[in-house]
Design a protein around this motif. Structure first.
Motif, short mmCIF file in Angstrom:
data_model
loop_
_atom_site.label_atom_id
_atom_site.label_comp_id
_atom_site.label_asym_id
_atom_site.label_seq_id
_atom_site.Cartn_x
_atom_site.Cartn_y
_atom_site.Cartn_z
N ARG A 173 0.84 -1.20 0.00
CA ARG A 173 0.00 0.00 0.00
C ARG A 173 0.87 1.25 0.00
O ARG A 173 1.91 1.29 0.67
CB ARG A 173 -0.91 0.00 1.23
N GLY A 174 0.45 2.26 -0.73
CA GLY A 174 1.19 3.51 -0.80
C GLY A 174 0.27 4.69 -0.97
O GLY A 174 -0.95 4.55 -1.13
N GLY A 175 0.86 5.90 -0.94
CA GLY A 175 0.06 7.10 -1.08
C GLY A 175 -0.30 7.40 -2.51
O GLY A 175 -1.47 7.63 -2.84
N SER A 176 0.70 7.44 -3.40
CA SER A 176 0.45 7.75 -4.81
C SER A 176 0.54 6.53 -5.71
O SER A 176 0.31 6.65 -6.91
CB SER A 176 1.47 8.79 -5.28
N THR A 177 0.88 5.39 -5.16
CA THR A 177 0.97 4.16 -5.94
C THR A 177 0.70 2.97 -5.03
O THR A 177 0.56 3.13 -3.82
CB THR A 177 2.37 4.03 -6.58
N GLY A 178 0.59 1.79 -5.61
CA GLY A 178 0.34 0.61 -4.80
C GLY A 178 -1.14 0.31 -4.64
O GLY A 178 -2.01 0.92 -5.27
N TYR A 179 -1.45 -0.64 -3.76
CA TYR A 179 -2.83 -1.06 -3.51
C TYR A 179 -3.56 -0.04 -2.65
O TYR A 179 -2.96 0.65 -1.82
CB TYR A 179 -2.86 -2.43 -2.82
N VAL A 214 -3.63 -6.66 0.72
CA VAL A 214 -3.88 -7.83 -0.12
C VAL A 214 -4.72 -8.84 0.65
O VAL A 214 -4.54 -9.04 1.85
CB VAL A 214 -2.55 -8.45 -0.56
N ALA A 215 -5.68 -9.45 -0.04
CA ALA A 215 -6.58 -10.47 0.51
C ALA A 215 -7.71 -9.86 1.33
O ALA A 215 -8.49 -10.57 1.93
CB ALA A 215 -5.86 -11.51 1.34
N LEU A 216 -7.84 -8.53 1.34
CA LEU A 216 -8.97 -7.87 1.99
C LEU A 216 -9.81 -7.21 0.89
O LEU A 216 -9.34 -6.30 0.20
CB LEU A 216 -8.51 -6.82 3.00
N PRO A 217 -11.03 -7.64 0.67
CA PRO A 217 -11.84 -7.09 -0.44
C PRO A 217 -12.23 -5.64 -0.20
O PRO A 217 -12.48 -5.23 0.94
CB PRO A 217 -13.07 -8.00 -0.47
N ALA A 218 -12.28 -4.87 -1.27
CA ALA A 218 -12.71 -3.48 -1.17
C ALA A 218 -14.18 -3.42 -0.77
O ALA A 218 -15.00 -4.20 -1.25
CB ALA A 218 -12.50 -2.77 -2.51
N GLY A 219 -14.50 -2.50 0.13
CA GLY A 219 -15.86 -2.38 0.61
C GLY A 219 -16.19 -3.33 1.74
O GLY A 219 -17.26 -3.27 2.32
N GLY A 220 -15.26 -4.21 2.05
CA GLY A 220 -15.46 -5.16 3.15
C GLY A 220 -14.68 -4.74 4.37
O GLY A 220 -14.71 -3.58 4.78
N ARG A 221 -13.95 -5.67 4.93
CA ARG A 221 -13.22 -5.39 6.15
C ARG A 221 -12.10 -4.37 5.94
O ARG A 221 -11.66 -3.71 6.86
CB ARG A 221 -12.63 -6.69 6.71
N GLY A 222 -11.67 -4.24 4.68
CA GLY A 222 -10.60 -3.29 4.41
C GLY A 222 -10.99 -1.85 4.64
O GLY A 222 -10.13 -0.99 4.75
N ASP A 223 -12.31 -1.56 4.70
CA ASP A 223 -12.76 -0.18 4.91
C ASP A 223 -13.18 0.06 6.35
O ASP A 223 -13.79 1.09 6.65
CB ASP A 223 -13.93 0.14 3.98
N GLU A 264 -4.22 2.63 8.13
CA GLU A 264 -3.24 1.79 7.45
C GLU A 264 -3.42 1.82 5.94
O GLU A 264 -2.45 1.76 5.19
CB GLU A 264 -3.35 0.34 7.95
N ASN A 265 -4.66 1.92 5.48
CA ASN A 265 -4.94 1.87 4.06
C ASN A 265 -4.73 3.22 3.38
O ASN A 265 -4.21 3.30 2.27
CB ASN A 265 -6.37 1.40 3.81
N ILE A 266 -5.16 4.29 4.03
CA ILE A 266 -5.07 5.64 3.45
C ILE A 266 -3.79 6.29 3.96
O ILE A 266 -3.69 6.68 5.14
CB ILE A 266 -6.30 6.48 3.82
N LYS A 267 -2.79 6.41 3.12
CA LYS A 267 -1.50 6.97 3.50
C LYS A 267 -1.57 8.51 3.49
O LYS A 267 -2.17 9.11 2.61
CB LYS A 267 -0.41 6.49 2.56
N ASP A 268 -0.95 9.09 4.50
CA ASP A 268 -0.97 10.55 4.65
C ASP A 268 0.47 11.06 4.73
O ASP A 268 1.08 11.04 5.80
CB ASP A 268 -1.75 10.93 5.91
N PRO A 269 1.03 11.52 3.60
CA PRO A 269 2.41 12.02 3.62
C PRO A 269 2.52 13.51 3.92
O PRO A 269 3.53 14.14 3.57
CB PRO A 269 2.89 11.72 2.20
N SER A 270 1.53 14.09 4.56
CA SER A 270 1.55 15.53 4.82
C SER A 270 2.64 15.88 5.83
O SER A 270 3.05 15.06 6.65
CB SER A 270 0.19 15.99 5.35
N SER A 271 3.08 17.13 5.75
CA SER A 271 4.15 17.62 6.63
C SER A 271 3.56 18.15 7.94
O SER A 271 2.35 18.29 8.09
CB SER A 271 4.94 18.73 5.93
N SER A 272 4.44 18.43 8.87
CA SER A 272 4.04 18.98 10.17
C SER A 272 4.98 20.13 10.53
O SER A 272 5.84 20.52 9.73
CB SER A 272 4.06 17.89 11.25
#
Length: 361
Positions: free
Chosen positions: A248-254, A258-267, A274-282
């Motif tokens: 999983r990545g911010g601008s690329t990747g899944y 893997v093995a977690l269906p979209a709309g299911g437990r992955g959300d 863990e799924n939505i990457k946040d590369p913002s600065s502080s």
């Protein structure tokens, strides 16, 4: 140390005991053992006899004493050898002294990770009002502490000492930017360029490792020379193109693991970070204090204390506050003086003369 090991090995050689009668023992001993007990080595085939009740106790006591002495000699030799091979903190050098050294003289000494120092000068800020161009702004951390929960139960979070896990490459150097001294004595510095970040990892007493990006990017500090501070930008420890172990990545990747269906437990909410990457600065804050200046060479030295957040693993973890303390050095160059140097190095270019020279060649 080799001599101590050999002596200890000789002293600890097994000794043969044989019963000769009910009241005594026969001892076969080497020359080194005889000398250790203050006895002359017996002739060939000679035997040393002692009473079973009294002499054997003294013999056992002397064996214990000799073993202790041999062990102490081994430990002392090991400490001496390890101490001789260990290198301490190198002597802090001035900027001119560092520039006079070759690469091989600096390699492996730790000097490259140190900020220069100044010799002489004044113990206060002694620069006239005006605008300066600061060159070679160097920040060298001397301690890293992380705010974390105490070991005792219900203890409030406090800054704890840490152990450095990365190499000695955490010093920031070659930073430059405008430096202004106002008529009322206040100063202002803006960071523009340079080696202004370094990846560092430290370990807490409990074993947890805390990575962070030591930086002063886009620093704007102002105030009195004795205490001027400002905010700076702390970029994400990892970029948006970084992929975690599950791809999983911010601008690329899944988008999901893997093995977690979209709309299911992955959300689910606990996996959203863990799924939505946040590369913002502080943001971070640093306070600098001037401890000495050298007006003739334009050098300023002082100490600093910076507090900034640690890595968030692209938004998956809450950041920890990291306190960094150390020393800093600035080499300011007057703007007018810099322009004069450029004028001396400049030259006039005449195309006609250049073409004539080319035809002759």
């Amino acid at each position: 140390m080799a001599a101590s090991v050999q002596a200890a090995a000789t002293l600890m050689q097994p000794t043969k005991l044989s019963l000769a009668s009910k009241n005594g023992v026969q001892l076969r001993s080497s020359q080194s053992i005889s000398k250790a007990f203050g006895l002359e080595h017996p002739a060939a085939g000679g035997r040393l006899s002692c009473s079973l009740q009294t002499d054997i106790k003294e013999f056992a006591q002397k064996c214990a004493d000799v073993s202790k002495i041999a062990g102490f000699a081994l430990a002392t030799s090991a400490l001496v050898v390890s101490g001789a091979g260990a290198e301490g903190v190198p002597k802090r050098l001035t900027y001119d002294e560092i520039q006079s050294k070759t690469y091989m003289e600096v390699k492996g000494t730790g000097t490259a990770n140190q900020c220069p120092t100044i010799q002489g000068g004044l113990d206060k800020f002694a620069f006239k009002a005006g605008k300066y161009n600061m060159k070679k702004f160097c920040l060298e951390p001397t301690s890293f502490t992380v705010k974390a929960e105490g070991v005792s139960k219900n203890a409030p979070p406090e800054f704890q000492n840490t152990k450095l896990m990365t190499r000695l490459t955490y010093t920031l150097d070659e930073i430059e930017g405008p430096f202004e001294v106002s008529p009322d004595g206040t100063v202002k510095f803006e960071e523009k360029d340079g080696i202004d970040y370094a990846a560092v990892t430290v370990q807490l007493p409990g074993g947890e490792r805390v990575p962070f990006l030591f930086t002063v990017k886009q620093l704007v500090a102002s105030g009195k020379p004795e205490n001027f501070s400002g905010e700076f930008l702390v970029p994400s420890y990892r970029g948006s193109s970084f992929l975690d172990p599950k791809g999983r990545g911010g601008s690329t990747g899944y988008d999901n693991a893997v093995a977690l269906p979209a709309g299911g437990r992955g959300d689910e909410e606990e996996l959203t970070k863990e799924n939505i990457k946040d590369p913002s600065s502080s943001k971070g804050n640093i306070t600098l204090s001037v401890t000495g200046t050298k007006p003739d060479s334009g050098e300023v030295i002082g100490v600093f204390e910076s507090i900034q957040p640690s890595d968030t693993d692209l938004g998956a973890k809450a950041p920890k506050d990291v306190k960094i303390q150390g020393i800093w050095l600035i080499l300011p160059v007057d703007g007018a003086h810099a322009r004069r140097q450029l004028e001396e190095l400049s030259f006039s270019f005449e195309p006609k003369k250049f073409l004539n020279c080319r035809r002759k060649l």
